[in-house]
Scaffold this motif. Structure first.
Motif, PDB file in Angstrom:
ATOM      1  N   GLY A  80       0.819  -1.204   0.000  1.00  0.00           N
ATOM      2  CA  GLY A  80       0.000   0.000   0.000  1.00  0.00           C
ATOM      3  C   GLY A  80       0.851   1.250   0.000  1.00  0.00           C
ATOM      4  N   ASP A  81       1.927   1.208   0.749  1.00  0.00           N
ATOM      5  CA  ASP A  81       2.816   2.361   0.815  1.00  0.00           C
ATOM      6  C   ASP A  81       3.491   2.599  -0.528  1.00  0.00           C
ATOM      7  OD1 ASP A  81       3.622   4.288   2.876  1.00  0.00           O
ATOM      8  OD2 ASP A  81       5.648   3.640   2.311  1.00  0.00           O
ATOM      9  N   ALA A  82       3.919   1.515  -1.164  1.00  0.00           N
ATOM     10  CA  ALA A  82       4.564   1.643  -2.478  1.00  0.00           C
ATOM     11  C   ALA A  82       3.574   2.214  -3.495  1.00  0.00           C
ATOM     12  CB  ALA A  82       5.089   0.292  -2.946  1.00  0.00           C
ATOM     13  N   TYR A  83       2.350   1.741  -3.424  1.00  0.00           N
ATOM     14  CA  TYR A  83       1.304   2.242  -4.328  1.00  0.00           C
ATOM     15  C   TYR A  83       1.056   3.726  -4.081  1.00  0.00           C
ATOM     16  CZ  TYR A  83      -3.278   2.660  -6.556  1.00  0.00           C
ATOM     17  OH  TYR A  83      -4.334   3.062  -7.326  1.00  0.00           O
ATOM     18  N   ALA A  84       1.016   4.084  -2.807  1.00  0.00           N
ATOM     19  CA  ALA A  84       0.794   5.493  -2.472  1.00  0.00           C
ATOM     20  C   ALA A  84       1.928   6.362  -3.009  1.00  0.00           C
ATOM     21  CB  ALA A  84       0.682   5.665  -0.953  1.00  0.00           C
ATOM     22  N   ARG A  85       3.155   5.865  -2.915  1.00  0.00           N
ATOM     23  CA  ARG A  85       4.293   6.622  -3.451  1.00  0.00           C
ATOM     24  C   ARG A  85       4.161   6.774  -4.963  1.00  0.00           C
ATOM     25  NH1 ARG A  85       7.658   3.450   0.046  1.00  0.00           N
ATOM     26  NH2 ARG A  85       8.211   2.219  -1.802  1.00  0.00           N
ATOM     27  N   LEU A  86       3.750   5.709  -5.620  1.00  0.00           N
ATOM     28  CA  LEU A  86       3.611   5.743  -7.084  1.00  0.00           C
ATOM     29  C   LEU A  86       2.623   6.816  -7.527  1.00  0.00           C
ATOM     30  CD1 LEU A  86       4.211   4.384  -9.884  1.00  0.00           C
ATOM     31  CD2 LEU A  86       2.153   3.030  -9.489  1.00  0.00           C
ATOM     32  N   ILE A  87       1.424   6.777  -6.933  1.00  0.00           N
ATOM     33  CA  ILE A  87       0.409   7.720  -7.406  1.00  0.00           C
ATOM     34  C   ILE A  87       0.665   9.128  -6.891  1.00  0.00           C
ATOM     35  CG2 ILE A  87      -1.352   5.949  -7.649  1.00  0.00           C
ATOM     36  CD1 ILE A  87      -2.619   6.974  -5.116  1.00  0.00           C
ATOM     37  N   ALA A  88       1.557   9.256  -5.900  1.00  0.00           N
ATOM     38  CA  ALA A  88       1.923  10.592  -5.448  1.00  0.00           C
ATOM     39  C   ALA A  88       2.770  11.274  -6.512  1.00  0.00           C
ATOM     40  CB  ALA A  88       2.684  10.521  -4.128  1.00  0.00           C
ATOM     41  N   GLU A  89       3.603  10.505  -7.178  1.00  0.00           N
ATOM     42  CA  GLU A  89       4.468  11.107  -8.188  1.00  0.00           C
ATOM     43  C   GLU A  89       3.848  11.035  -9.579  1.00  0.00           C
ATOM     44  OE1 GLU A  89       7.608   7.719  -9.715  1.00  0.00           O
ATOM     45  OE2 GLU A  89       8.038   8.755  -7.839  1.00  0.00           O
ATOM     46  N   GLU A  90       2.776  10.298  -9.710  1.00  0.00           N
ATOM     47  CA  GLU A  90       2.125  10.211 -11.028  1.00  0.00           C
ATOM     48  C   GLU A  90       0.661   9.836 -10.839  1.00  0.00           C
ATOM     49  OE1 GLU A  90       4.622   7.959 -13.661  1.00  0.00           O
ATOM     50  OE2 GLU A  90       3.178   8.198 -15.306  1.00  0.00           O
ATOM     51  N   ASN A  91      -0.117  10.796 -10.419  1.00  0.00           N
ATOM     52  CA  ASN A  91      -1.499  10.481 -10.083  1.00  0.00           C
ATOM     53  C   ASN A  91      -2.352  10.175 -11.311  1.00  0.00           C
ATOM     54  OD1 ASN A  91      -1.851  12.986 -11.195  1.00  0.00           O
ATOM     55  ND2 ASN A  91      -3.193  13.747  -9.578  1.00  0.00           N
TER      56      ASN A  91
END
Lengths: 190, 190
Positions: free
Chosen positions: B98-109
């Motif tokens: 979940g954290d990795a996913y959150a990081r991903l969409i934070a930099e590319e929503n």
DNA sequence: ACCGAAAGTGAGTGATCGACCAGTCATAGG
DNA sequence: CCTATGACTGGTCGATCACTCACTTTCGGT
């Protein structure tokens, strides 16, 4: 049609507006704001496309009306849920609300689909975003107030609601596979 | 082709296809499948509209490519999460994912937004539904397999993921209100 | 029976859509 | 230098879009 002389509260135009609203709900549910044409709405309502523009100023206003109607219907069903479990524990009230919501979208899944499309349209249509924001805000506060649940409980309630969107989008309850059963588990579809 | 002396792996047409795919992702993220025109995609990619149809057979194929690319990127990020918590408890692995996913969409929503639009388009576009079904199926099984979590844990994982869609749609983290804080609570936006 | 207002529509408007084709330009191999 | 190939575009097609207007029909009040 039904030339009922007695209790006719709405003017004929108002009746038409409601008819259009209901059928437009079905149309927008399928293809969303961008994908639905005013011609389709008119056709499914049994009127000319031109008359749609007499009843609603433009396509956006029609969509917004549909979305707002949608929120109202959902609020009603949540209220039904509350009525069934009044004064119980937060868990019981939240469960009753979820169940009432499940019953609602079981008999009219267009409401759920419009919610999905409204959230998508909210991304780049400011007017839609405003309506969705207000609708969601009111819903969150209603759920919190009526259930007296904690932050996490309320959040879980909406997370589960959103899970229904995914289940519906991929027709998970029509698919006989482990992944589909995992997603749809415990989601009552009457 | 590929007569290049140095290390040029992709032919020029292939490069262009990737460029178009990336920019199309941004375009579709904003207005979805129905609301995005091939002209917009071409313009943001810096090519003529006609050439889009040399690189992709039609608009649908382009959209499907974007959606599939989207799923692939998300799978990669989930794998990153797994790598961080390999062999831990299911809870720890799920949290890392979940954290990795959150990081991903934070930099590319845009990836998240395309997911939303894809789910909406899946409602009445069979080809889209098929791709989304496959993508979600693979994701569910991946999460289950890597985390070794139970049905409920996996389901909660995706429910929480869907909650992110709602938070994004109503810009909940830009709104300073109790309802918005309740929805967005614990959702890391780096 | 008549009239005014409201309900409702046919026939368009210009704009824009996805898709296509004929052709130009750059370039690499001989 | 010549030429074949692939990258790329201008121009355009029919269809369809949201939206408008002039017009006809229906109907309640008098």
């Amino acid at each position: 049609m039904a030339g009922a002389p007695s209790e006719r509260r709405l003017s004929t135009a108002e009746e038409r507006r409601e008819t259009v609203l209901r059928t437009a709900l079905g149309a927008f549910a399928a293809r969303g704001y961008y994908g639905t044409t005013t011609g389709e709405v008119a056709k499914s309502a049994g009127i000319s496309q031109a008359y749609v523009y007499r009843l609603f100023p433009d396509k956006e206003a029609l969509f917004l009306s549909v979305v707002e109607h949608c929120f109202a219907r959902i609020r009603e069903s949540l209220a039904d849920g509350v009525a069934e479990a009044r004064g119980s524990t937060p868990e019981a009230v939240l469960h009753a609300m979820g169940d009432a919501y499940a019953r609602l979208i079981a008999e009219e899944n267009t409401l759920l689909l419009v919610q999905m499309h409204a959230q998508c349209a909210a991304i780049s249509e400011p007017a839609v975003r405003e309506v969705v924001q207000r609708g969601v805000a009111r819903m969150v506060e209603y759920v919190r107030g009526m259930s007296d649940g904690g932050e996490d409980q309320v959040q879980d309630f909406f997370a589960r609601g959103m899970l229904c969107h995914l289940v519906m989008a991929v027709s998970a309850d029509d698919v006989d596979a482990p992944w589909a059963r995992t997603l749809a588990k415990g989601i009552r579809h009457y």
